[in-house]
Design an enzyme around this catalytic site. Structure first.
Site, PDB file in Angstrom:
ATOM      1  CG  HIS A 126      -5.461   2.444   9.346  1.00 28.74           C
ATOM      2  ND1 HIS A 126      -5.512   1.152   8.877  1.00 28.74           N
ATOM      3  CD2 HIS A 126      -5.411   3.238   8.264  1.00 28.74           C
ATOM      4  CE1 HIS A 126      -5.476   1.163   7.558  1.00 28.74           C
ATOM      5  NE2 HIS A 126      -5.426   2.420   7.158  1.00 28.74           N
ATOM      6  CG  HIS A 128      -8.860   0.859   0.696  1.00 31.67           C
ATOM      7  ND1 HIS A 128      -9.493   1.082   1.890  1.00 31.67           N
ATOM      8  CD2 HIS A 128      -7.761   1.641   0.705  1.00 31.67           C
ATOM      9  CE1 HIS A 128      -8.821   1.982   2.589  1.00 31.67           C
ATOM     10  NE2 HIS A 128      -7.758   2.332   1.899  1.00 31.67           N
TER      11      HIS A 128
END
Length: 606
Positions: free
Chosen positions: A265, A493
């Site tokens: 990630h 985000h």
């Protein structure tokens, strides 16, 4: 089974369990369905291939889909219907058609929670069913003016006006007033020759659209070698490699993910110039949607110059030991493809870095290794480098994120136990106060009224299967409001964590990171606290006032347009606004059909 809470009532099938990854074909139909997980056959309209990696679910380039792109077509007078496939367990990568697709990303769950990808469809206003039609047009602007992809003044033609105090920047957002993009950066700006003469680069990320990424490099650098560091396996890896076939200058490094439900990630760019070396640690995937109408953040280093020939490899260290920690993080990949970059970094002077690196890498750690990664790494840094403040028991912790994992049956299992202990650490004080914790996560209304409308919820993958097991969490929630940065309508985000004064005018520390609110990202203690287990790769930077010769950071209330203010540019409004009794957290796999969004759509999971 139904669940009532202050922030919503949901109905789900009693057979749904977030401990199992449930595949979905991505079928679309002309009638709405209940948001129960299903195992349907593929539709004629759309087919989605999946792989069983439920922690994050990107679709980098569906012709219609969800992470943030646009509805296929919208009708302001007649609401369009977005029928979604809510329970996709894996991820899919595919080349985009001129960036018009949507993708899903950053769904974080550490125990196999069901995550979904949504496929949009334009439904006619008549009750008669028609075959879905895929469009690639952008929706009309909800604010009365047309959007264009690349406004003439959107990308910098001269060196941008940036604040170098903290080197923390937001992304540019299409559709905002010009002043709110002043001093913000697009990926094209970052890769611009104005910042350096590029020789090679490496892109660490979770979700990629290779063709789009290549176009972001200026033409003179477009054939320079690029290393892609990813976590894809099997079919997803094959699709990623297929994307890169037209680009022989692109090479790959697969991150090792040996623990179930872990993901790669981390979002980092490393640029090797003729003039030196630069690092950018960001929150954006390498897909167009993430750089379009979302709120993202990044730390961009200065250009680190090359050390004199013959210098010791330990030379060029910063007071925050950034060089050592970056090299340790890269070494954790155990990948020969990264060895050359480790050598190059060793040859550069990183002494100007004023932030601390906070990373996560998959593994189970004991002894002193427990403090190398995850939230225990953050705890160690706050213990060693943050200063106690008077009345610290009244200084709240603020966490802001775009995805939520399973945190346990009650708040003490992880959130207000080990995680809050980390977040309330200030120096070597033995005080571990039970301070307020404010969690900033968009409500349904925030998503509905956003620039993207309901499709923005594709990047906020909090599922009903997780939410109904932790209703206790929702009492911590606060609205996403960002009027000072002009980004109230650009859904977040970005992921940030901080400790603020009771009047929200000072910060004891600030962290921008790829890590969402999950045990997979931050790690969780095991075996009576003698071991910590981390599932995913994550990376962020920690700002501590002492590294800037300050006692605390003053909060910059109006960060745009950019100025040389000593205040820290917090990307959302302080104090946070608590949910009202009418507010509900955005849950991405239940329907929202009572009120159309800003683009005239409703949201109906299938």
């Amino acid at each position: 089974m139904s669940q009532d809470s202050r922030h919503g009532k949901w109905a789900i099938s009693s057979s749904e369990d977030d401990d199992e990854a449930i595949p979905l074909s991505g079928a679309t139909t002309s009638q709405p369905r209940r948001p129960a997980a299903s195992s349907q056959g593929p539709s004629q309209a759309a087919t989605v291939e999946v792989k069983p990696e439920p922690a994050h679910t990107p679709v980098s380039s569906l012709a219609v889909g969800l992470e943030a792109g646009r509805p296929a077509a919208t009708n302001q007078l007649n609401p369009s219907k977005y029928e979604t496939g809510p329970s996709l367990a894996g991820k899919r990568k595919k080349e985009a058609s001129d960036g018009s697709g949507w993708a899903l990303s950053d769904s974080d769950d550490d125990d196999g929670d069901v995550k979904g990808k949504s496929l949009g469809k334009k439904a006619p206003p008549s009750p008669k069913a028609k075959k879905p039609k895929v469009e690639t047009e952008r929706p009309p602007s909800p604010y009365g003016r047309l959007y264009i992809d690349d406004p003439e003044d959107f990308f910098e033609s001269s060196f941008p006006c940036l604040s170098d105090t903290y080197r923390f920047y937001l992304n540019k957002v299409t559709g905002l007033d010009r002043k709110y993009n002043s001093g913000a950066l697009h990926i094209r700006d970052i890769l611009s020759p104005l910042f350096g003469t590029l020789k090679e680069s490496v892109q660490f990320n979770y979700c990629f659209d290779i063709a789009w990424m290549v176009k972001q490099y200026p033409s003179e650098f477009r054939d320079r070698p690029v290393l892609i560091v990813h976590g894809d396996k099997r079919e997803a890896k094959a699709r990623l490699l297929q994307q890169a076939k037209p680009f022989p200058h692109i090479h790959f490094c697969q991150a090792k993910l040996d623990i179930a439900f872990g993901t790669h990630h981390t979002k980092m760019i490393m640029l090797w110039y003729e003039e030196g070396f630069r690092v950018i640690i960001t929150t954006s995937n390498l897909i167009r949607a993430d750089w379009y109408q979302k709120t993202q953040g990044m730390w961009m280093s200065p250009v680190f110059p090359r050390l004199p020939a013959g210098s010791d490899e330990r030379a060029g260290e910063s007071p925050t030991f950034f060089k050592r920690d970056l090299l340790e993080y890269l070494a954790s990949y155990r990948a020969p493809e990264i060895e050359e970059w480790i050598r190059r970094i060793g040859e550069h002077d990183l002494s100007e870095a004023r932030v601390y690196l906070v990373g996560s890498t998959p593994g189970r750690y004991v002894g002193s290794d427990m403090e190398r990664w995850g939230h225990l790494r953050l705890r160690k840094l706050l213990n060693d480098h943050a200063d106690p403040v008077p009345g610290e028991e009244r200084w709240p912790v603020i966490g802001q994120f775009s995805s939520i994992g399973s945190l346990g049956l009650d708040k003490t299992k992880w959130l207000t136990g080990e995680f809050q202990r980390t977040m309330t650490t200030l120096g070597k004080s033995s005080l571990r106060p039970d301070t307020p914790m404010h969690l900033v996560y968009p409500s349904v209304e925030d998503v509905r009224t956003s620039l993207e409308g309901y499709p923005a919820g594709g990047s906020l993958p909090y599922s009903i299967q997780t939410a109904q097991k932790q209703l206790w969490l929702h009492s911590f929630f606060h609205r996403w409001k960002a009027t000072a940065t002009g980004r109230s309508h650009a859904m977040p985000h970005i992921k940030t964590y901080m400790r603020a004064s009771p009047d929200f005018t000072q910060l004891a520390w600030f962290l921008v990171t790829s890590a969402n609110l999950s045990k997979a990202a931050w790690g969780a203690l095991e075996k009576n606290g003698t071991q910590v287990m981390v599932r995913s790769y994550e990376l962020g930077v920690l700002y501590v006032p002492s590294a800037f010769n300050m006692k605390t950071f003053p909060v910059h209330k109006s960060p745009f347009p950019v100025s040389d203010s000593a205040g820290f540019p917090v990307p959302f409004d302080l104090p946070p606004t608590c949910y009202s009794p009418k507010d509900q957290p955005w849950i991405w796999n239940i329907p929202y059909s009572q009120a159309p969004d800003t683009n005239g759509n409703v949201w109906v999971p299938s």
